[in-house]
Design an enzyme around this catalytic site. Structure first.
Site, PDB file in Angstrom:
ATOM      1  N   TYR A 141      -6.987  -8.384  11.864  1.00 36.55           N
ATOM      2  CA  TYR A 141      -5.524  -8.005  12.438  1.00 36.55           C
ATOM      3  C   TYR A 141      -5.890  -8.452  13.921  1.00 36.55           C
ATOM      4  O   TYR A 141      -6.571  -7.845  14.715  1.00 36.55           O
ATOM      5  CB  TYR A 141      -5.298  -6.450  12.582  1.00 36.55           C
ATOM      6  N   ASN A 147     -12.237  -1.210  -0.562  1.00 32.48           N
ATOM      7  CA  ASN A 147     -11.574  -1.672   0.659  1.00 32.48           C
ATOM      8  C   ASN A 147     -12.412  -1.130   1.964  1.00 32.48           C
ATOM      9  O   ASN A 147     -12.787   0.003   1.956  1.00 32.48           O
ATOM     10  CB  ASN A 147     -10.145  -1.327   0.694  1.00 32.48           C
ATOM     11  N   GLU A 148     -12.472  -1.981   2.787  1.00 30.54           N
ATOM     12  CA  GLU A 148     -13.097  -1.707   4.241  1.00 30.54           C
ATOM     13  C   GLU A 148     -14.317  -0.750   4.008  1.00 30.54           C
ATOM     14  O   GLU A 148     -14.139   0.334   4.583  1.00 30.54           O
ATOM     15  CB  GLU A 148     -12.029  -1.183   5.152  1.00 30.54           C
ATOM     16  N   GLU A 182       0.964  -1.262   0.051  1.00 29.48           N
ATOM     17  CA  GLU A 182      -0.062  -0.075   0.100  1.00 29.48           C
ATOM     18  C   GLU A 182       0.946   1.176   0.092  1.00 29.48           C
ATOM     19  O   GLU A 182       2.080   1.373   0.521  1.00 29.48           O
ATOM     20  CB  GLU A 182      -0.895  -0.001   1.276  1.00 29.48           C
ATOM     21  N   GLU A 203      -6.361  -8.945   4.272  1.00 28.84           N
ATOM     22  CA  GLU A 203      -5.302  -8.333   5.246  1.00 28.84           C
ATOM     23  C   GLU A 203      -5.379  -8.889   6.451  1.00 28.84           C
ATOM     24  O   GLU A 203      -6.487  -9.265   7.388  1.00 28.84           O
ATOM     25  CB  GLU A 203      -5.886  -6.678   5.477  1.00 28.84           C
ATOM     26  N   GLN A 230       2.020  -5.870   6.015  1.00 23.51           N
ATOM     27  CA  GLN A 230       2.009  -5.636   4.372  1.00 23.51           C
ATOM     28  C   GLN A 230       3.673  -6.173   4.161  1.00 23.51           C
ATOM     29  O   GLN A 230       4.502  -6.487   4.881  1.00 23.51           O
ATOM     30  CB  GLN A 230       2.051  -4.256   3.986  1.00 23.51           C
TER      31      GLN A 230
HETATM   32  O1  AHR Z   1      -3.008  -2.351   6.296  1.00 27.36           O
HETATM   33  C1  AHR Z   1      -2.949  -1.073   6.940  1.00 27.36           C
HETATM   34  C2  AHR Z   1      -4.565  -0.585   7.027  1.00 27.36           C
HETATM   35  O2  AHR Z   1      -5.282  -1.419   7.690  1.00 27.36           O
HETATM   36  C3  AHR Z   1      -5.476  -0.583   5.521  1.00 27.36           C
HETATM   37  O3  AHR Z   1      -4.912   0.300   4.725  1.00 27.36           O
HETATM   38  C4  AHR Z   1      -6.861  -0.903   5.816  1.00 27.36           C
HETATM   39  O4  AHR Z   1      -7.391  -1.483   4.941  1.00 27.36           O
HETATM   40  C5  AHR Z   1      -6.751  -1.471   7.197  1.00 27.36           C
HETATM   41  O5  AHR Z   1      -7.401  -0.968   8.203  1.00 27.36           O
END
Ligand code: AHR
Length: 506
Positions: free
Chosen positions: A255, A177-178, A30, A306, A355
């Protein structure tokens, strides 16, 4: 140090779960912090050795982990990205504010540069398009620019003028995304309608084969999945019309976060983070179960585009945003997660760790001309033989880890030893993690359903739970080999192990 008693692993080598899609070992880049700029792109005039601006030390290291797929340009950045900014002569490209991650976006790394990176790594491209602040028309133009085999439209002539007469050709398209957050703060119903609209207009020639991937839930938000599917399938309104066939992939994010900081944590926090990481198995299963209600034939692929650890920021500098150290703990998180994906190869087809370079749970850290690989990188390298293997079932009987702690979530008892197994040709790959940082694990592996299975190689990644690599000490933690002649397999405390067996006939 103590031994944790006997662990028994039974592998059913004559049974099959499913082929492991190599894309489960996928990555994500990103325009955030030092991921693209410095991490991947240094520009053709840099003193750092590069190929048309892409740094070669990073590419050489990444080749060893066999990167199957790369998601780009975001993340949150994707829903602000104007693709036209990233084509044409670099000195004429607009400079924009990076509203999500700070600093300015020079647009030096755009579509051509991304596809060059994919070519260099022999990786598939996964493009995430701008739904939040973009329009279907802009997305249609981008898809035409990248995928159309015409050479005579205005857009494809522009592509040729920019040095690429042929289509780049990509298959995986993320539609936003999101969407529940930085992608537009939408409701699932609203996003379902946006998704349908965008997916309908991806109609450039040769786009029919594209896998259109919906932006899915945040972690365990099962309600999002259900409401999205309810709306898009027409169930919610009792409509005859179902737009479900437009959806070919559904991607959640998870996450596991942190416990302590990236390098400072107690043993209790070691377990806390591993437990949070293991939660992804339940998340995956529950999303799949809901999807199965609407899509029992599993035409829609479940994806996690992610995932990873997210430790407290180490720098306030926008160029180092989300840059974090990675210890053996992160490597164990990666190993446990990849083992879960392998074991559920029948349910998940792609996963992209966040990432690739300099951001979150990265493979590589750079600082100017310096570069170092992380313990997580080593797990990806060790686990590469699982890619495109066929997952086979295994049963592990092992000791349990219990602990008392001040907890906000229900306490789970953890297995000391976890793993996964796959077969490719006449080779069986068994990955096993001993999460106990204090005790060895005495393991007995029983491979059933084959006439012979000879242990050929045993690789291990282990060390102090805080061990990590730095530019000054880049080899503090790296895989080593163990002898394969010993009858006894004694796993080191806090270790990731990969065993390779040569098989006789099944
Ligand atoms: O990976 C960092 C961020 O985390 C991304 O931009 C977003 O999609 C997520 O919240």
């Amino acid at each position: 140090m103590d031994n944790d008693g006997a662990t028994k692993i039974i592998i059913h080598a004559d049974e099959r779960i499913a082929p492991i899609n190599p894309n489960i070992y996928g990555h994500f880049i990103e325009h955030l912090g030092g991921c693209i700029y410095d991490g991947i792109w240094v520009g053709p005039d840099s003193n750092i050795p590069n190929a048309n601006g892409i740094r070669l030390d990073v590419v050489d290291a990444l080749k060893k982990i066999k990167v199957p797929v790369i998601r780009w340009p975001g993340g949150c950045f994707a829903d602000t990205y104007r693709w036209q900014d990233g084509i044409g002569p670099r000195d004429k490209r607009p400079v924009r504010l990076n509203i999500w991650w700070g600093g300015e976006e020079p647009n030096a790394f755009g579509s051509h540069e991304f596809f060059q990176l994919c070519d260099m790594l022999n990786a598939e491209a996964y493009i995430c398009c701008n739904v939040g602040s973009g329009t279907p028309a802009q997305m249609m133009d981008w898809v035409e620019y990248l995928n159309s085999e015409s050479t005579t439209t205005t857009i494809t002539k522009l592509r040729a003028k920019n040095g690429h007469p042929e289509a780049f050709g990509f298959r995986l398209l993320g539609v936003g995304n999101e969407s529940w957050g930085c992608g537009g703060n939408m409701t699932p119903q609203q996003y379902a309608n946006e998704f349908s609209k965008f997916a309908t207009f991806i109609s450039a020639p040769n786009s029919q084969y594209m896998i259109k991937i919906a932006s899915g839930a945040n972690g365990d938000d099962y309600d999002w999945t259900r409401r999205f599917l309810d709306t898009i399938s027409g169930r919610a309104c009792g409509c005859k019309q179902s737009r479900l066939p437009l959806v070919r992939g559904y991607a959640f994010h998870y996450y596991c976060g942190t416990a302590g900081t990236s390098t400072k944590f107690t043993e209790l926090q070691w377990y806390e983070l591993l437990e949070k990481a293991l939660y992804i198995e339940e998340i995956l299963l529950r999303h799949r179960t809901i999807m199965d209600e609407f899509d029992p034939q599993r035409h829609i692929e479940l994806i996690c585009d992610e995932w990873g650890t997210w430790h407290p920021a180490e720098s306030l500098d926008a160029r180092k945003r989300c840059m974090q150290q990675s210890t053996l703990r992160d490597a164990v998180v990666a190993a446990l997660t990849l083992d879960i994906f392998n074991r559920h190869a029948d349910k998940i087809t792609m996963a992209n760790i966040a990432q690739m370079v300099n951001v979150l749970q990265s493979m590589i850290l750079t600082d100017g001309s310096k570069m170092v690989v992380t313990p997580t990188y080593h797990v990806y390298e060790m686990y590469a033989p699982h890619q495109a293997g066929t997952a086979v079932p295994l049963r592990i009987t092992t000791s349990k880890i219990t602990r008392d702690a001040d907890r906000t979530r229900p306490h789970k008892i953890l297995d000391s030893v976890m793993g996964s197994c796959s077969i490719k040709g006449d080779q069986l790959t068994l990955s096993i993690v001993n999460i106990n940082p204090k005790k060895y694990a005495d393991v007995d592996v029983d491979i059933r359903g084959v006439s012979t299975a000879g242990l050929k190689q045993w690789r291990v990644l282990t060390g102090d739970i805080h061990a990590h690599n730095t530019f000054e000490a880049p080899d503090t933690i790296k895989p080593t080999e163990k002898p394969t002649t010993d009858k006894k397999l004694l796993l080191d405390p806090s270790s990731v192990n990969v065993f390779t067996y040569d098989l006789g006939s099944t």
